[in-house]
Design a protein around this motif. Structure first.
Motif, short mmCIF file in Angstrom:
data_model
loop_
_atom_site.label_atom_id
_atom_site.label_comp_id
_atom_site.label_asym_id
_atom_site.label_seq_id
_atom_site.Cartn_x
_atom_site.Cartn_y
_atom_site.Cartn_z
N ALA A 163 0.66 -1.32 0.01
CA ALA A 163 -0.26 -0.03 -0.10
C ALA A 163 1.09 1.28 0.01
O ALA A 163 0.50 2.31 -0.81
N ALA A 164 1.96 1.28 0.79
CA ALA A 164 2.83 2.53 0.81
C ALA A 164 3.45 2.68 -0.64
O ALA A 164 3.62 3.63 -1.24
N ILE A 165 3.69 1.54 -1.06
CA ILE A 165 4.55 1.97 -2.37
C ILE A 165 3.56 2.39 -3.35
O ILE A 165 3.71 3.24 -4.29
N VAL B 233 -4.61 8.23 -6.33
CA VAL B 233 -3.72 7.94 -5.31
C VAL B 233 -4.19 6.46 -4.75
O VAL B 233 -3.51 5.66 -4.43
N LYS B 234 -5.73 6.58 -4.61
CA LYS B 234 -6.19 5.14 -3.96
C LYS B 234 -6.14 4.35 -4.91
O LYS B 234 -6.10 3.05 -4.41
N ILE B 235 -6.42 4.35 -6.06
CA ILE B 235 -6.22 3.32 -7.12
C ILE B 235 -5.04 2.70 -7.09
O ILE B 235 -5.00 1.44 -7.12
N PHE B 236 -3.72 3.41 -7.19
CA PHE B 236 -2.35 2.96 -7.00
C PHE B 236 -2.14 2.11 -5.63
O PHE B 236 -1.58 1.18 -5.52
N MET B 237 -2.72 2.82 -4.48
CA MET B 237 -2.73 2.06 -3.25
C MET B 237 -3.31 0.93 -3.29
O MET B 237 -2.85 -0.16 -2.88
N LEU B 238 -4.54 0.67 -3.82
CA LEU B 238 -5.20 -0.61 -4.04
C LEU B 238 -4.44 -1.58 -4.94
O LEU B 238 -4.43 -2.76 -4.76
#
Length: 444
Positions: free
Chosen positions: A142-144, A340-345
């Protein structure tokens, strides 16, 4: 003539035109209109069946065996998990080239934690090791993903460049974690996520899962009909509802039956019998594998991602952003935070896929996840996700992953060299994009 009379006349004329159009439709068109089956999804299933039958003939009956099909689903699991996230990434007109490297890095972190770090504090075989390891891996993923998404959203760096850099950075970071050394073995409980004889739920539990899935299908069909009545939407014919229900249940129970017809290897079954004082019968002891744990994980991820994409406000924002970014921003959607949320997911899904892959290998290696970005993107595109954005389904991506793995598995059984396998994958990917372009052009 009054305005009300004109409106009524127009409605009557429209109804008559609609009835005339339906009367002129052939049986095939009527069937698809009544059942509302996605023709693109059906086309992928048809292509998958053709691939399976072709390899069945070419391998002399080795492809469509319970053993190969069971292994095929296990091998598909990690890519299928990541493909569900890649759908949302591509829908928003972005791309993520780093998923294979992120998988490798998360896998190495989880390997070091459970093999070297946690046993020093908790002791070998502690029941909490696998849970802490998985939680830490997901947090790292998630951090990445948040880092990638923030650079893309707030620094306006194209996702292609950011994730291409991530591909190189995280692959190098994987090497530095252990200076290139392979980490093994993994925690016993953690290894269950990789499948195998122990990483399966057995025949009885598999049938229970199958029955519950059938009940869920029936409930979903009934709930859909109830919601359509509530909001005044057109209802599917009753026969279509029955057809979809029976088809879904038949596919589920058929898959469970295949999984239960793949038995433990004779040597493992004999050791199990000796350890449990079970008399060895004349015909041997047949212990069904049942559904593999990684397959269950992939199915659960697919259900959750489908719910996110179709039922939550976040999912609507994702497709709005992909359909028209400017309009989405003017509508008040915080498009940068959605990115941001999409790439966290996506990072979380990479970590889950890393857990499956690491558990299956029983080791964390530096080469883990190489070229997985190719297979993940290919699975999403083959599954109907448009690179132009705004269009894509989770189920389609998972079927696309199964198509890709079926091609690989069949070519392995035929003894085809790895370089040629990659040529086939590349050709299939280009063909899928071309077909998507043709489909979109005809749909306009």
């Amino acid at each position: 003539m009054s305005m009300a009379d004109i409106t009524q006349a127009n409605q009557t004329q429209g109804t008559q035109t609609s009835r005339a159009r339906k009367a002129n439709e052939n049986l095939v068109k009527r069937f698809f209109r009544a059942t509302e089956i996605d023709t693109r999804l059906l086309g992928m299933v048809g292509a998958l069946i053709i691939i399976w039958l072709g390899f069945q003939v070419m391998t002399g009956g080795l492809f469509l065996t319970p053993r190969n099909l069971w292994n095929l689903t296990v091998q598909t699991s990690s890519v299928a998990v990541m493909a569900t996230g890649m759908v949302l990434v591509i829908v928003t007109r972005n791309i993520d080239l780093s998923v294979g490297s992120v998988l490798g890095f998360c896998g190495m972190i989880m390997g070091v934690l459970q093999a070297q770090v946690l046993p020093q504090y908790l002791g070998l075989g502690h029941p909490a090791i696998w849970a802490i390891t998985l939680a830490c891996g997901i947090a790292v993923g998630a951090a990445i993903g948040a880092l990638h998404g923030s650079i893309i959203a707030f620094l306006n760096v194209p996702s292609f460049i950011v994730t291409l850099g991530g591909l190189l950075v995280w692959r190098g970071a994987t090497w530095f974690v252990t200076s290139g050394q392979t980490v093994a073995p993994m925690d016993t409980t953690f290894r269950l996520m990789g499948g195998g004889t122990q990483g399966s739920i057995g025949a009885t539990a598999s049938w229970v899962v199958g029955v519950l899935a059938c009940i869920a299908i029936i409930g979903a069909v009934l709930n859909s009909r109830r919601q359509r009545k509530r909001f005044g939407f057109p209802l599917r014919p009753v026969w279509a509802e029955y057809f979809l229900t029976i088809l879904g249940c038949a596919l589920v129970l058929g898959a469970v039956s295949v999984a239960n017809h793949y038995y433990w290897p004779i040597n493992i079954a004999r050791r199990y019998a000796d350890a449990n004082s079970i008399a060895w019968p004349d015909g041997g002891l047949q212990i069904p594998h049942g559904i593999a744990v990684p397959v269950l994980v992939a199915i659960v991820v697919g259900i959750v991602m489908t719910f996110i994409a179709t039922r939550l406000r976040f999912g609507r924002y994702v497709f709005a952003l992909g359909g028209n970014p400017e309009a989405a921003e003017l509508a008040g959607i915080k498009t940068r935070w959605v990115t941001v949320k999409i790439f966290m997911l996506m990072g979380v899904l990479c970590a889950i896929a890393a857990a499956i892959s690491t558990a299956r290998l029983n080791a964390a290696t530096n080469a883990q996840g190489e070229l997985d970005e190719l297979y993940t993107i290919a699975a999403a595109v083959i599954g109907g996700t448009s690179l132009a954005g705004g269009v894509g389904t989770i189920a389609g991506a998972m079927i696309g992953a199964l198509v890709m793995q079926s091609l690989q598995s069949g070519m392995v059984l035929l003894g085809i060299d790895t370089p040629f396998q990659r040529i086939v994958v590349g050709v299939v990917l280009v063909t899928a994009v071309w077909l998507d372009t043709v489909y979109r052009a005809r749909a306009k």
